[in-house]
Enzyme design. Structure first.
Site, PDB file in Angstrom:
ATOM      1  N   ASP A 137       5.931  37.152  74.441  1.00 58.48           N
ATOM      2  CA  ASP A 137       4.904  36.129  73.590  1.00 58.48           C
ATOM      3  C   ASP A 137       3.200  36.058  74.775  1.00 58.48           C
ATOM      4  OD1 ASP A 137       3.231  35.441  71.752  1.00 58.48           O
ATOM      5  OD2 ASP A 137       3.584  33.609  71.460  1.00 58.48           O
ATOM      6  N   ASP A 141      -2.593  33.753  77.079  1.00 58.09           N
ATOM      7  CA  ASP A 141      -1.197  34.058  76.795  1.00 58.09           C
ATOM      8  C   ASP A 141      -0.979  35.165  77.471  1.00 58.09           C
ATOM      9  OD1 ASP A 141       0.617  32.464  74.905  1.00 58.09           O
ATOM     10  OD2 ASP A 141      -1.036  34.177  73.166  1.00 58.09           O
ATOM     11  N   HIS A 152       1.718  26.825  76.474  1.00 54.10           N
ATOM     12  CA  HIS A 152       1.471  25.668  75.090  1.00 54.10           C
ATOM     13  C   HIS A 152       2.171  24.391  76.253  1.00 54.10           C
ATOM     14  CE1 HIS A 152       2.537  28.213  71.553  1.00 54.10           C
ATOM     15  NE2 HIS A 152       1.343  28.957  71.887  1.00 54.10           N
ATOM     16  N   HIS A 202       7.017  38.589  62.791  1.00 59.59           N
ATOM     17  CA  HIS A 202       6.366  37.509  61.577  1.00 59.59           C
ATOM     18  C   HIS A 202       6.235  38.502  60.787  1.00 59.59           C
ATOM     19  CE1 HIS A 202       3.510  36.009  64.987  1.00 59.59           C
ATOM     20  NE2 HIS A 202       3.971  34.934  64.478  1.00 59.59           N
ATOM     21  N   ASP A 233       4.006  40.929  60.160  1.00 59.94           N
ATOM     22  CA  ASP A 233       3.399  41.911  61.072  1.00 59.94           C
ATOM     23  C   ASP A 233       4.060  43.768  60.551  1.00 59.94           C
ATOM     24  OD1 ASP A 233       2.658  40.175  62.765  1.00 59.94           O
ATOM     25  OD2 ASP A 233       4.705  40.120  63.852  1.00 59.94           O
ATOM     26  N   ASP A 270      -5.263  29.302  75.090  1.00 57.39           N
ATOM     27  CA  ASP A 270      -4.147  30.494  75.315  1.00 57.39           C
ATOM     28  C   ASP A 270      -4.172  31.194  75.099  1.00 57.39           C
ATOM     29  OD1 ASP A 270      -1.387  30.110  74.233  1.00 57.39           O
ATOM     30  OD2 ASP A 270      -1.488  30.239  72.397  1.00 57.39           O
TER      31      ASP A 270
HETATM   32  C1  XUL Z   1       1.179  31.228  69.017  1.00 64.14           C
HETATM   33  C2  XUL Z   1       2.404  31.571  68.766  1.00 64.14           C
HETATM   34  C3  XUL Z   1       2.805  32.544  68.306  1.00 64.14           C
HETATM   35  C4  XUL Z   1       4.217  32.339  67.269  1.00 64.14           C
HETATM   36  C5  XUL Z   1       5.109  32.776  66.459  1.00 64.14           C
HETATM   37  O1  XUL Z   1       0.237  30.419  70.175  1.00 64.14           O
HETATM   38  O2  XUL Z   1       3.075  31.074  70.539  1.00 64.14           O
HETATM   39  O3  XUL Z   1       2.615  33.558  68.424  1.00 64.14           O
HETATM   40  O4  XUL Z   1       5.277  32.363  68.738  1.00 64.14           O
HETATM   41  O5  XUL Z   1       4.278  32.389  65.129  1.00 64.14           O
HETATM   42 CO    CO Z   2       4.720  31.992  70.514  1.00 61.51          CO
END
Ligand code: XUL
Ligand code: CO
Length: 448
Positions: free
Chosen positions: A348, A318, A280, A110, A113, A316
């Protein structure tokens, strides 16, 4: 060190960690690959070219382990409480040293970042331009490439009610400015894609939301993103990343099918693809394989943010992708369509808050890389054996081989004509087994 002068190989950060190498399935080295052998050819393509793996900047280098209940737990050499320029530069050095040691070919970022803290939009523009030049120099020195860039339109308090869908046009203008600068930078760095994740494009309550206005503004700005892509000659794909909620109560890019409907409405379905993330998908009540199959069938498959959720809760989380079966099932949907084109597998994913050392970052990624490689081998085995594809083909063969099937699909067939034939021939067909458990066993036999 002067701006633009990058000392890539001096003053190492991950001292004591050797570049990760392939040692084969019998290795007991926790920092070696057992399955990822990048030059090994699978289904006619090198593993590295199938998987096109990327490390994400935000979870791996920016996050310090904070959560809503507690402060950061990671003592990273490159973090400073002020997030000043020196820390941002050290973070970039850490990032490229990490990419190089891991041996994965891509990374993603991003805009915020890669920069120091930037209080105003102008500060961000200036700091970002400088950081992008440094990224270019690092890419050149290391050969690591950019899978995608994206603008962070969710972190700054100004975006609490959205970026492109904000009720306030001045805030939407700030979002557009960030996207333009980030698209231009992604193009300059040779990025393979540009991503839009609409984390704040949605609502917390309909009571203060004009859903109709927000969606039409969103479509209008997305059309401008596409126009800008063509204007600057960016050849990569524009990707929307679906997610149903979190942080918003409802997010407009709910899942792949919803995104497709939105793209269709604005005539953008040939221009924009999706970046699918397993966690997601599960938040939307789908499997990872379902989202891939949907994207492939609609012709909007783009890239993957690989991770996994937790079966016990609805967040989420991750986590790193260790579920071989889920990924094998997903690859069985993806590979026959030609696999990833400009896309890749971007980790991610984040280490747990208690996994606080730099070594933990390596263990996590080594496991993620190896799981992808092992799932690729399993999916390739299933595809090469051909039994599942043959069973599926046989199940639907009637549509091309039987008279009634061909008639029903022929031009001019209508509800009446089909019903008449069914009645006249007194068709009374019965059920044939779908063989689900037999097929599921085949997947397990191919996971080695
Ligand atoms: C958030 C997510 C983000 C996107 C990029 O859930 O996945 O990190 O991948 O903005
Ligand atoms: Co993402």
């Amino acid at each position: 060190m002067a701006d633009g002068q990058i000392k890539v190989d001096g003053d190492p950060i991950f001292e004591g960690i050797e570049p990760i190498r392939y040692e084969g399935p019998t290795s007991d080295n926790p920092l070696a690959y057992r399955y990822y052998d990048k030059d090994r050819v699978v289904l006619g393509k090198r593993m590295e070219d199938h998987l096109r793996m990327a490390v994400c900047y935000w979870h791996t280098f920016c996050w310090d382990g904070y959560d809503i209940f507690g402060a950061g737990t990671f003592a990273r050499d490159w973090h400073s409480p002020a997030n000043d320029r020196a820390a941002a530069d050290r973070k970039m050095q850490a990032a490229f040293e990490f990419f190089t040691k891991l041996g994965t070919p891509y990374y993603c970022f991003h805009d915020v970042d890669i920069t120091e803290a930037s209080p105003t939009p102008s500060d961000l523009s200036n700091n970002f331009a400088r950081a992008v030049d440094r990224l270019g120099a690092y890419q050149e020195a290391t050969g690591v490439k950019l899978l995608w860039g994206t603008a962070n339109l969710f972190g700054n308090p100004r975006f609490a009610a959205g970026g492109l869908t904000n009720p306030n046009p001045e805030i939407a203008a700030c979002a557009v400015r960030q996207i333009r600068e980030c698209m231009d930078a992604t193009h300059k760095l040779g990025g393979a894609n540009y991503v839009l994740w609409g984390g704040r494009e949605g609502y917390d309550t309909l009571l203060n939301t004009d859903l109709s206005r927000e969606l039409s503004n969103f479509g209008r700005f997305l059309a401008m993103v596409v126009e800008h892509k063509h204007k600057i000659g960016f050849k990569g794909k524009i990707l929307i990343e679906p997610k149903p909620h979190e942080p918003m109560y409802h997010q407009y890019d709910f899942d792949t099918a919803t995104v497709y409907g939105f793209l269709k409405r604005f005539g953008l379905e040939k221009e924009v693809h999706v970046n699918i993330e397993p966690n997601h998908a599960t938040l939307a009540g789908h499997s990872f394989a379902h989202e891939l199959a949907t994207a492939v069938s609609l012709g909007i498959m783009g890239s993957i943010d690989i991770n996994s959720g937790n079966y016990q809760n609805g967040w989420d989380t991750d986590q790193f992708n260790l579920d071989l079966r889920d990924i094998t099932l997903a690859l069985i949907e993806l590979l026959p369509s030609g696999g990833l084109d400009t896309g890749g597998f971007n980790f991610d994913a984040k280490v747990r808050r208690q996994s606080s050392t730099a070594e933990d970052l390596f263990y996590a990624h080594v496991g993620g890389v190896d799981t992808l490689a092992r799932a690729l081998l399993a999916a390739a085995d299933v595809i090469e054996k051909g039994e599942i594809a043959a069973l599926k083909a046989k199940r639907y063969a009637g549509w091309t081989e039987s008279e009634i099937g061909r008639m029903m699909l022929s031009e001019g067939a209508s509800l009446e004509s089909i019903a008449d034939v069914a009645a006249k021939q007194n068709i009374d067909a019965g059920h044939v087994s779908g063989r689900q458990e037999y097929l599921e066993n085949l997947i397990n036999h191919s996971i080695k």
